[in-house]
Design a protein around this motif. Sequence first.
Motif, mmCIF file in Angstrom:
data_model
loop_
_atom_site.group_PDB
_atom_site.id
_atom_site.type_symbol
_atom_site.label_atom_id
_atom_site.label_comp_id
_atom_site.label_asym_id
_atom_site.label_seq_id
_atom_site.Cartn_x
_atom_site.Cartn_y
_atom_site.Cartn_z
ATOM 1 N N HIS A 434 49.305 -88.317 13.396
ATOM 2 C CA HIS A 434 48.505 -87.390 14.208
ATOM 3 C C HIS A 434 47.525 -86.602 13.325
ATOM 4 O O HIS A 434 46.398 -86.310 13.748
ATOM 5 N N GLU A 438 44.179 -91.792 13.860
ATOM 6 C CA GLU A 438 43.625 -91.703 15.219
ATOM 7 C C GLU A 438 44.604 -92.410 16.166
ATOM 8 O O GLU A 438 44.740 -93.638 16.129
ATOM 9 N N VAL A 439 45.302 -91.648 16.992
ATOM 10 C CA VAL A 439 46.317 -92.190 17.900
ATOM 11 C C VAL A 439 45.629 -92.783 19.121
ATOM 12 O O VAL A 439 44.907 -92.089 19.840
ATOM 13 N N GLU A 442 50.621 -93.597 22.656
ATOM 14 C CA GLU A 442 51.907 -93.079 22.179
ATOM 15 C C GLU A 442 52.910 -93.080 23.336
ATOM 16 O O GLU A 442 52.570 -92.671 24.453
ATOM 17 N N ALA A 453 47.921 -96.985 16.684
ATOM 18 C CA ALA A 453 47.005 -96.044 16.047
ATOM 19 C C ALA A 453 46.168 -96.722 14.985
ATOM 20 O O ALA A 453 46.456 -97.832 14.545
#
Length: 473
Positions: A434, A438-439, A442, A453
């Motif tokens: 996080h 860059e997620v 999830e 990610a």
Amino acid sequence: MTEDYAEELVSTGDLELEDRSALRRVAGLSTELSDITEVEYRQLRLERVVLVGVWTEGTAEQADASLTELSRLAETAGSEVLEGLIQRRDRPDPATYVGSGKVDEIFQTVLATGADTVICDGELSPGQLRQLEARLKVKVIDRTALILDIFAQHARSKEGKAQVELAQLQYLLPRLRGWGESLSRQAGGRAGGGNGGVGLRGPGETKLETDRRRIRAKISKLRREIAAMSAVRETKRGRRVANEVPSVAIAGYTNAGKSSLLNAITGAGVLVEDALFATLDATTRRTQTPDGRTYTLTDTVGFVRHLPHQLIEAFRSTLDEVADADLLVHVVDGSDDNPEWQVNAVREVLNEIVERNDTTMPPEVLVVNKIDAADELQLARLRHLLPGALFVSAHKGSGLDELREHLATALPRPDVEVDVLVPYARGELVARVHREGEVLAERHTPEGTQLHARVNGDLAGALGQFASNGAPA
């Protein structure tokens, strides 16, 4: 036409005779107080200065603007500007900067105004300094010495003070005066001529060499200290690079509002003053893009036209933050009368830094600040001159959301895509994803946190053992 007159025309080039002979006053530079109750206090506290410039190229407006900037520098240093004079010449006089005849006129101005200092809008050679002080009978300094004095007043950190002292000593070393009135040249035998001889040969040369040795020793000591402090800065920078945290450097002309912009974006609480060179110490703060990616924002020392090369060398470790950044935010004062000159001056210094480091210029985001203090006509002109620039007011907060979005788009993104199932016992890895990555998706499952990610290579290696369904990690 006489031969003498023909030679005069050849030597002066395109300059008109009237322009060459005129010593033109620049209006509006006097900072004398109208309230008589404060005058005595000001005279005790401030130096009273006359400014002198040589107009060799460009327009009269540009020459006036240069002397107006010198006036602001003098005021920042704590001086009271009494008069500003400009002479039109094809080049500065090698002996007296403004020409022998004009020195007498400046001397009369010094007498009439009661000035105790003359400041020249250029870097004077040691010979020019000696000649001018001998004929004007007051202290003479140049633009470089003035800027160094301002830096000395504003330096706060140990590194900043050491950098300024180094720059001052490098400037002073070639200007030590060994043959002044108070010292006589050491000579042996008949070298003294009719005016020398036994009992009249002084220690001037010995004193000069002693001073030079002491200054060189101090310069070497300061360079070692700055190198040690630079190592700490490099360690911190290396840590950020290892974690692949993108870095943004804020650069721009002095008093363009760089510190205000840093505060507005990050809430850093950096000192903000309406003064030239209020910030000398680089400040780095972490912040996040609107989509949650972490990056660093560094406020750097301001630039000015003809920034002394001694300062560029002394502040090398600080200015390297600019060359090593992933993105450069170039701040321009939108309320200034000649912002395009600011842009050119800053880019000139930036190119010098990049060439010295043998790197390429980072991508530049041009930001016009202080739009709340500029009129619509000026802003329209700037939009035409600086296409693609972002217009903001750090003071009012307008345009900052657009700037943040632009930075998020321009910053380099993590280049490794992973699909992993991280056990709940390894929550620190999820936090790193996080913070540094860059997620994209999830999901929480009974076995752990399912993450899709983009991350940097170092973090991808740490997550490799948790790759799910054979996906690359």
